[in-house]
Design a protein around this motif. Structure first.
Motif, PDB file in Angstrom:
ATOM      1  N   UNK A 452       9.872   4.380   8.230  1.00  0.00           N
ATOM      2  CA  UNK A 452       9.363   4.439   6.864  1.00  0.00           C
ATOM      3  C   UNK A 452       8.290   5.526   6.768  1.00  0.00           C
ATOM      4  N   UNK A 453       7.954   5.895   5.534  1.00  0.00           N
ATOM      5  CA  UNK A 453       6.869   6.849   5.309  1.00  0.00           C
ATOM      6  C   UNK A 453       5.545   6.114   5.279  1.00  0.00           C
ATOM      7  N   UNK A 454       4.548   6.705   5.962  1.00  0.00           N
ATOM      8  CA  UNK A 454       3.184   6.166   5.886  1.00  0.00           C
ATOM      9  C   UNK A 454       2.230   7.320   5.580  1.00  0.00           C
ATOM     10  N   UNK A 455       1.108   7.038   4.911  1.00  0.00           N
ATOM     11  CA  UNK A 455       0.179   8.107   4.513  1.00  0.00           C
ATOM     12  C   UNK A 455      -0.443   8.829   5.702  1.00  0.00           C
ATOM     13  N   UNK A 456      -0.698  10.129   5.495  1.00  0.00           N
ATOM     14  CA  UNK A 456      -1.344  10.951   6.518  1.00  0.00           C
ATOM     15  C   UNK A 456      -2.313  11.903   5.813  1.00  0.00           C
ATOM     16  N   UNK A 521       1.485  -1.960   4.483  1.00  0.00           N
ATOM     17  CA  UNK A 521       0.370  -1.811   3.558  1.00  0.00           C
ATOM     18  C   UNK A 521      -0.570  -3.016   3.589  1.00  0.00           C
ATOM     19  N   UNK A 522      -0.021  -4.191   3.844  1.00  0.00           N
ATOM     20  CA  UNK A 522      -0.881  -5.370   3.975  1.00  0.00           C
ATOM     21  C   UNK A 522      -1.764  -5.256   5.213  1.00  0.00           C
ATOM     22  N   UNK A 523      -1.193  -4.651   6.288  1.00  0.00           N
ATOM     23  CA  UNK A 523      -1.951  -4.497   7.529  1.00  0.00           C
ATOM     24  C   UNK A 523      -2.921  -3.317   7.472  1.00  0.00           C
ATOM     25  N   UNK A 524      -2.689  -2.404   6.529  1.00  0.00           N
ATOM     26  CA  UNK A 524      -3.527  -1.203   6.407  1.00  0.00           C
ATOM     27  C   UNK A 524      -3.959  -1.029   4.948  1.00  0.00           C
ATOM     28  N   UNK A 525      -4.731  -1.937   4.421  1.00  0.00           N
ATOM     29  CA  UNK A 525      -5.040  -1.945   2.978  1.00  0.00           C
ATOM     30  C   UNK A 525      -5.857  -0.760   2.498  1.00  0.00           C
ATOM     31  N   UNK A 526      -6.485  -0.020   3.394  1.00  0.00           N
ATOM     32  CA  UNK A 526      -7.345   1.087   2.948  1.00  0.00           C
ATOM     33  C   UNK A 526      -6.599   2.400   2.859  1.00  0.00           C
ATOM     34  N   UNK A 527      -5.318   2.425   3.258  1.00  0.00           N
ATOM     35  CA  UNK A 527      -4.560   3.673   3.213  1.00  0.00           C
ATOM     36  C   UNK A 527      -4.193   4.021   1.787  1.00  0.00           C
ATOM     37  N   UNK A 528      -4.046   5.321   1.547  1.00  0.00           N
ATOM     38  CA  UNK A 528      -3.635   5.786   0.222  1.00  0.00           C
ATOM     39  C   UNK A 528      -2.558   6.834   0.376  1.00  0.00           C
TER      40      UNK A 528
END
Length: 533
Positions: A452-456, A521-528
């Protein structure tokens, strides 16, 4: 003379031409029925439904695994001109409330093992008047199917008049971003799809078809229709574990089986561990994410099965593409042939399938230019039940927009690169999660993978992999990243890993990336960053 296309013609032909032949084998219960006996049960079912007030156009729902009762349900319902509503057996009770009420189902048949999913919600069902239980006993307050069925006459049922554009099945798609949508398929769309599928899947009257793919999943890809039309034998398998699949194939000499790639992967794993008998002359038909060539080689070399990749979706009845080898490709190297088999394939008879850009123009046949896959043909749905807006969005100028992105090569083979929502945009470059997954599957320690895509911060998005390891194997995150960088351009390589015991899947075996994205996203709530459900 005009004769409307009617799916009941398939059962009629089987009874006339193959009446005394074994039609169905119940793997667990040991029951067998000839086509004449199956037709008798179908007549009893139709008489029973009429006694309950079911009429032409009414909806009858089924919550059942692959059983004889599920198979005969299609034809018993069709004789009244009614509509079959197959229910996904892996949903939650609240999902059934929506589907049963939205579909306006009048009667519900439910397997005894699944009655606990219905009992808590019975008071919320607005249109269901009768519930009948398969394999039911006296411990239930509901009607027991066998006793009920046998109380009705066996004589030929007086059928309702059927127009080929009548809706025969109402199929609810998995509602990943909202309530599920009810896909309306007609007698005509299913009939013509059956004729095309039986040709491309090489169906013959000596076939013995093992029902592994759920019959509730797009009518089991139409298998109850085209295998019946050819007088083939059905094996009903209610619990499709790898061990039972191998046993049923060997014990009953099955020649054809349809399944999701994840199921086939589990068979390969069991074969590695225990070397069960694999049967002979077996055709395995796969739909879903196209597997890597190495996967196909294992199926054909280790299991000795013939591999056929297909592509489709509920809204197209469903099959529209096949990768079965063509005579025009005989001059190619074996390696090239295998690579073509790993693609979604070329259009089946009756389907016009194209890859188009945002302006609706076909992309070049270069195997690289990306576009959306659109379908025009007799299999395209009549529309979404009670959902005009979604229907008009999906079907534009007669073309169904699938939401799948792909390429087309010089041989006319279409390759699915990703769903629109699964494309990863990293530094302005598009990355196919399917391509990255294909590379990960090449690692001997990896059983399953989903990307999946995750923010970077720098690139906007990068690929993140969820990985299931083979039993007894170990891997570190760094080892997986290094492996993917050795096989891919570095911008496509995974940048982070989550090791997981099991990937979430739909009832048909498709990996639920929406759930994985939500969990991330639940495990990394501060990502955007960009994120699409």
């Amino acid at each position: 003379m005009y004769v409307p296309m009617n799916l009941l013609h398939f059962l009629d032909r089987a009874v006339t031409v193959y009446g005394e032949k074994c039609a169905v084998i119940d793997y667990e219960e040991g029951r067998t029925f000839t086509y004449k006996e199956l037709a008798t049960r179908v007549n009893q079912l139709s008489h029973g439904l009429r006694s309950l007030g079911v009429q032409k156009g009414d909806k009858v729902a089924y919550l059942a695994p692959n059983t004889v009762e599920m198979l005969e349900g299609f034809y018993g319902i069709f004789q009244l001109g009614a509509t079959m509503v197959p229910l996904n057996i892996r949903l939650k009770p609240e999902d059934y409330v929506f589907i049963l009420n939205h579909s306006e189902s009048k009667v519900l048949f439910v397997d005894q093992d699944m009655l606990t999913l219905i009992e808590p919600i019975k008071h919320q069902l607005e249109t269901v008047e009768t519930i009948i239980v398969h394999y039911g006993d006296d411990t239930s307050n509901e009607i027991s199917y066998d006793k009920w069925l046998n109380s009705f006459p066996e004589n030929q049922f007086e059928r309702a008049p059927i127009d080929e554009f009548d809706v025969c099945s109402l199929l609810y798609t998995s509602g990943t971003t909202g309530n599920p949508k009810g896909v309306m398929l007609t007698h005509r769309s299913n009939y013509l799809h059956a004729l095309s599928a039986m040709h491309h899947l090489r169906v013959h009257d000596d076939d013995i078809y093992l029902h592994v793919l759920p019959m509730f999943h797009v009518n089991g890809w139409g298998s109850p229709f085209y295998y019946t039309a050819n007088g083939a034998t059905h094996i009903c398998l209610r619990r499709a574990t790898p061990a039972k699949i191998f046993d049923a194939i060997y014990k009953h000499k099955a020649t054809a089986v349809h399944m999701a790639p994840t199921v086939l992967n589990s068979l390969l794993q069991l074969h590695d561990e225990k070397k069960p008998e694999t049967g002979e002359n077996v055709r395995v038909v796969i739909a879903g994410s196209a597997p890597p060539p190495a996967f196909i080689r294992r199926v054909e070399d280790e299991l000795g099965w013939t591999f056929i990749q297909v592509y489709g979706m509920t809204e197209t009845s469903p099959l529209t593409l096949t990768s079965a080898s063509r005579s025009t490709e005989e001059h190619l190297t074996e390696e090239k042939k295998v690579r073509l088999k790993a693609k979604a394939g070329y259009p089946m008879i009756g389907s016009d399938v194209r890859v188009v850009d945002e302006s609706g123009n076909e992309v070049p046949h270069d195997g690289h230019s990306l576009g959306e896959i659109v379908v025009y043909g007799h299999g395209v749905m009549k529309g979404y039940w009670k959902n005009k807006e979604e229907t008009e969005e999906a079907i534009q100028n007669g073309w169904l927009h699938t939401g799948d992105m792909g390429t087309i090569d010089e041989f006319g083979h279409i390759d699915i690169t990703d769903r629109k929502k699964d494309i990863i945009i990293s530094g302005g470059e598009n990355i196919s999660s399917i391509e990255v997954e294909g590379v990960l599957y090449e690692h001997p320690s990896i059983l399953e993978a989903a990307v999946i895509a995750v923010p970077h911060e720098k690139w906007g998005e990068t690929p993140h992999a969820y990985i299931v390891l083979r039993d007894g194997h170990t891997l570190t995150e760094e080892e997986v990243i290094t492996f993917s960088r050795s096989k891919l351009a570095h911008f496509k390589a995974v940048t982070s890993i989550t090791f997981i015991d099991e990937l979430p899947k739909t009832a048909s075996g498709k990996i639920q990336k929406v759930q994985l994205r939500n969990e991330y996203w639940e495990a990394n709530p501060t990502t955007t960053g960009r994120f699409v459900n």
